[in-house]
Design an enzyme around this catalytic site. Structure first.
Site, PDB file in Angstrom:
ATOM      1  N   ASP A  79      38.142 -42.114 -48.021  1.00 51.13           N
ATOM      2  CA  ASP A  79      38.847 -40.868 -47.749  1.00 51.13           C
ATOM      3  C   ASP A  79      40.350 -41.135 -47.581  1.00 51.13           C
ATOM      4  O   ASP A  79      40.759 -42.168 -47.048  1.00 51.13           O
ATOM      5  CB  ASP A  79      38.279 -40.249 -46.465  1.00 51.13           C
ATOM      6  CG  ASP A  79      38.944 -38.939 -46.094  1.00 51.13           C
ATOM      7  OD1 ASP A  79      38.535 -37.900 -46.635  1.00 51.13           O
ATOM      8  OD2 ASP A  79      39.886 -38.966 -45.278  1.00 51.13           O
ATOM      9  N   GLU A 139      39.684 -41.473 -53.042  1.00 50.65           N
ATOM     10  CA  GLU A 139      40.205 -40.109 -53.008  1.00 50.65           C
ATOM     11  C   GLU A 139      41.728 -40.199 -53.078  1.00 50.65           C
ATOM     12  O   GLU A 139      42.413 -40.346 -52.066  1.00 50.65           O
ATOM     13  CB  GLU A 139      39.777 -39.395 -51.725  1.00 50.65           C
ATOM     14  CG  GLU A 139      40.205 -37.937 -51.693  1.00 50.65           C
ATOM     15  CD  GLU A 139      40.197 -37.323 -50.305  1.00 50.65           C
ATOM     16  OE1 GLU A 139      39.911 -36.120 -50.197  1.00 50.65           O
ATOM     17  OE2 GLU A 139      40.502 -38.035 -49.335  1.00 50.65           O
TER      18      GLU A 139
END
Length: 426
Positions: A79, A139
């Site tokens: 993330d 990401e």
């Protein structure tokens, strides 16, 4: 079961809570994090790790190994990688693709080294054995060039990048543009905008859109009529008809043209009719919407079953022909007036008619490989809630050996309004 299970791991930042987090763990603000402003993310209101500390790196690396050893995860989706890669964390920064944006003073070298070490460690401890290695996904919205290059030649070592611009594009179109104003060239550009050989995970909508306060694609398309007209006993209004058609076409176009992997948030594939909301102070700690209503698929009267059947058919067809693992597509047609897109990938021909009212008979589509073609997927099929305007069993298309749209041959097809078909050689 043949499943690969990935964990969404957050090594980009940590909550600033003192009671249940690492912040001020030893009474200082710099045990795990940078001290002062450098250790705080101004938009996320969270703490930022000090990747230059050996003990912090040991802590984060051991965390990855712990998840694999204890819970047998098959990989990670990292993330907030963009925030890690740059000292500005991507805040107020646009990326044009110039290499000075990726290799200048704004790059956080310590974070880059940590990500390289993480991927390298995982590969060494858990080597790929017959396709059973660990998968890592980043990401990242910046387009860092070496993100998916192996660490032995200077890359960061990820397997895939999330194509985050794709869901943003679809939602912006549905919110701000009329159907007749859709820019097909820009849609194709966004879906194809990735470096050759760099694998991307594409998706039509993100999990954020399923949360309370936002809208999924199904809600943007059908809105309140999802509560009144999703039964076969009710009128099939123009809004529902458009919503069912575009929901299928958007997902097929995204999967077939947009990447080498496909992501879906559970329930969105059949147009789940309510948002997701976890217990919190604002809803009285209620669990009412912390769920997915799988039961609606068991009701044969509800139209959600059509979207679910199409998702099943699309993924089964991909499993058979493997377009996600094939080289990128060749787009031969983006006709703004006719609203038609055509491309070839994995030996298949994909044809999309986004026109609101116009169906086309004997429409010419360029193809490279000569021969006889048949339909293997039709979004307008009765099973998928369509109008069955194409006789799939009897439809055969033979190439004509004349160049068309930079292809060596062409075929002529019937393509109804708001319909997509996929053709394969017989």
């Amino acid at each position: 079961m043949g499943l690969t299970v990935l964990l969404d791991v957050v090594h980009s930042h940590a909550c600033k809570n003192v009671l249940d987090g690492l912040n001020l763990f030893d009474g200082t603000d710099h045990l795990y994090f940078h001290e002062g402003g450098k250790g705080r993310h101004e938009l996320w209101d969270s703490r930022l790790f000090n990747y230059g500390s050996h003990e912090v790196m040991r802590f984060l690396l051991s965390n990855l190994r712990w998840w694999i050893e204890e819970y047998h995860f098959d990989g990670f989706r990292f993330d907030g990688v963009t925030s890690m890669l740059y000292t500005h964390h991507g805040i107020g920064t646009g990326f044009s693709g110039g290499y000075h944006e990726y290799f200048g003073d704004s790059v956080d070298t310590e974070a880059v080294v940590y990500l390289m070490l993480a991927n390298n460690m995982i590969r060494q401890i858990y080597p790929d054995q017959g396709g059973q290695g660990i998968t890592t996904i980043a990401e990242d919205v910046s387009g860092m060039p070496l993100l998916c290059i192996t660490t032995d030649i200077g890359g960061l070592g990820f397997d895939y990048r999330l194509a985050m611009a794709v869901p943003d594009m679809w939602i912006k179109l549905l919110k701000e543009k009329k159907d007749e104003d859709w820019d097909l060239a820009n849609i194709c550009f966004t879906l194809e905008n990735r470096r050759y050989g760099e694998k991307s995970i594409t998706y039509a909508e993100s999990h954020d859109q399923a949360l309370v306060g936002d809208k999924t694609i199904a809600f943007w398309l059908m809105d309140k009529e999802m509560y009144t007209n999703m039964s076969d006993l009710t009128d099939r209004t123009p809004i529902i008809d458009r919503g069912l058609a575009l929901h299928k076409m958007i997902r097929l176009l995204t999967q077939a043209l947009g990447g080498e992997g496909y992501l879906n948030f559970e329930g969105n594939e059949f147009g789940h009719p309510e948002w997701l909301d976890f217990p919190r102070e604002g809803n009285g700690d209620s669990f009412q919407y912390a769920r997915r209503q799988w039961n609606i698929l068991d009701d044969p009267l509800l139209r959600y079953k059509y979207l679910n059947e199409f998702d099943k058919g699309m993924n089964q067809t991909e499993g058979k022909y493997g377009w996600l693992s094939a080289p990128p597509a060749y787009v031969s047609l983006k006709h703004e007036g006719d609203k038609v897109i055509a491309f070839e990938r994995a030996g298949l021909v994909f044809i999309f008619n986004f026109h609101m009212t116009q169906s086309f008979t004997d429409y010419r589509i360029g193809v490279e490989v000569p021969g006889e073609y048949r339909i293997i997927l039709d979004t307008d099929a009765e099973l998928y809630g369509g109008w069955k305007r194409i006789d799939v069993e009897k439809s055969r298309f033979f190439t004509v050996p004349e160049p068309w749209n930079n292809r060596s041959n062409y075929i002529q097809v019937y393509i109804p309004t708001r319909t997509a078909i996929v053709l394969s050689k017989v």
